[in-house]
Enzyme design. Structure first.
Site, PDB file in Angstrom:
ATOM      1  N   LYS A 153     -10.675  -7.080  -6.814  1.00 31.92           N
ATOM      2  CA  LYS A 153      -9.151  -6.561  -6.904  1.00 31.92           C
ATOM      3  C   LYS A 153      -8.117  -7.134  -5.974  1.00 31.92           C
ATOM      4  O   LYS A 153      -6.834  -7.433  -6.188  1.00 31.92           O
ATOM      5  CB  LYS A 153      -9.264  -4.970  -6.505  1.00 31.92           C
ATOM      6  CG  LYS A 153      -8.037  -4.045  -6.011  1.00 31.92           C
ATOM      7  CD  LYS A 153      -7.225  -3.649  -7.248  1.00 31.92           C
ATOM      8  CE  LYS A 153      -6.033  -3.079  -7.003  1.00 31.92           C
ATOM      9  NZ  LYS A 153      -5.916  -1.789  -6.236  1.00 31.92           N
ATOM     10  N   ASN A 205       1.128  -9.122  -5.126  1.00 31.96           N
ATOM     11  CA  ASN A 205       2.215  -8.028  -4.366  1.00 31.96           C
ATOM     12  C   ASN A 205       3.185  -8.766  -3.497  1.00 31.96           C
ATOM     13  O   ASN A 205       4.279  -8.385  -3.483  1.00 31.96           O
ATOM     14  CB  ASN A 205       0.980  -7.171  -3.156  1.00 31.96           C
ATOM     15  CG  ASN A 205       0.499  -6.009  -4.150  1.00 31.96           C
ATOM     16  OD1 ASN A 205       0.221  -5.868  -5.335  1.00 31.96           O
ATOM     17  ND2 ASN A 205       0.589  -4.839  -3.405  1.00 31.96           N
TER      18      ASN A 205
END
Length: 350
Positions: free
Chosen positions: A216, A224
């Site tokens: 992840k 991000n």
């Protein structure tokens, strides 16, 4: 757990992901307490419900026996405590956690990034065992304040956001794989998995939850901060050729750090990037924080990887560049007390 098989569950941080979990678990008959603050809490208390809008547009809400509170002081010991707060927010509730965590309580962690407990219950290289991850837990307050023996980790894949106070929108995704930090398959992790599956999620029990955390994080470290810096959505970052190249460069460096710590990625980089692109026009959590003027998870998502790279003596020039730039963005937001969001031009380009 009660004889009925239903549990008492406290969602400590009933934001987007915590709220999603809480609503769906309450709809399965579990008694859920939602802990939140501010306008979001006020809206839930007024409606005595948290509304959830599902990906297909269906609207559901938490069960009638749900509890909404801004204080943990009067919450009894729970069967399951879901830590739905961001990593940098957890210290604020540490003093209250002993009141809701009993001998048999399970603490389900949902945080992005490298967790504070990473080197606890650790079966990787012996030289790293029981180290404190200072980037996310300076001084080891979380490490010493939360019993690692009670932790079950989940890796959060669904995308969700708070559309307005008291309302969560579930954009896509149902995967919440779970695992014991030790890698053992225990009765309690099997039970938590079953609760999540019954609530409509995919929650396989993992033998290597850290490996899934890296999988992840592999994309998160890249997309991000870049989304916060550029205000691009996930599909744009992963399909426009020049941004895709940066994303993949960051991911190669993350992969090298993970390998040094004993974790390998189970899918090729290209497949991981293509999967992120298919999510569509999703605004990452860091972009949402940037536009709302909230503190971004810079240390959680990037700082910990930089710290571990230094620990492992792995060279990460691309990550360092992005890290330094997004830290400057966070500095500007904090010192100037601003939120940074795009303003659409009118037809005249003004």
């Amino acid at each position: 757990m009660a004889a009925s098989g239903k549990s008492s569950i406290c969602i400590v941080g009933a934001g987007a992901i915590g709220g999603l979990l809480g609503v769906e678990l309450s709809r399965q008959g579990h008694v859920v307490t939602f802990f939140a603050r501010g306008a979001h809490l006020a809206a839930m208390q007024e409606a005595h419900a948290l509304k959830l809008i599902k990906p297909d547009g269906t609207v559901v809400q938490s069960s009638a026996d749900s509890v909404f509170t801004g204080s943990l002081a009067n919450v009894p010991v729970q069967d399951v405590v879901v830590l739905g707060l961001k990593m940098h927010q957890i210290a604020s509730v540490l003093p209250a956690l002993p009141g809701i965590v009993g001998e048999h309580t399970v603490i389900l962690t949902t945080q992005n990034g490298i967790p504070w407990w990473y080197f606890q219950e650790y079966n990787g290289p012996a030289e790293f065992r029981n180290r404190t991850v200072e980037a996310v837990d300076a001084g080891g307050a979380l490490k010493t304040g939360i019993d690692s023996g009670k932790i079950i980790a989940t890796v959060v894949y669904p995308a969700a956001h708070i559309s307005r106070p008291g309302e969560v929108v579930h954009v896509e995704g149902v995967r919440f794989p779970v695992g014991e930090p030790s890698g053992a398959t225990t009765e309690r992790v099997t039970r938590v998995s079953g609760m999540l599956v019954a609530a409509g999620f995919k929650a396989p029990v993992l033998a290597d939850v850290r490996g899934e955390l890296w999988l992840k994080l592999w994309g998160t470290v890249a997309v991000n901060p870049l989304s916060a810096l550029t205000h691009a959505t996930l599909d744009e970052l992963c399909t426009v050729d020049y941004s895709r190249a940066v994303v993949m460069s960051v991911m190669r460096e993350v992969e090298a750090v993970a390998a040094r710590l004993g974790s390998t990625m189970r899918v090729p980089i290209e497949r991981r990037v293509d999967g992120a692109a298919r999510v569509g026009r999703h605004r990452t959590s860091m972009l949402q924080d940037c536009e709302a003027g909230r503190e971004m998870e810079v240390q959680t998502i990037m700082g910990a990887v930089v710290e571990l790279a230094e620990l492992c003596q792995v060279d990460i020039p691309c990550i360092r560049t992005v890290y330094g730039t997004v830290r400057m963005l966070a500095h500007v937001m904090r010192t100037q007390r601003v939120r940074i969001c795009p303003i659409a031009l009118d037809a005249a380009g003004k």
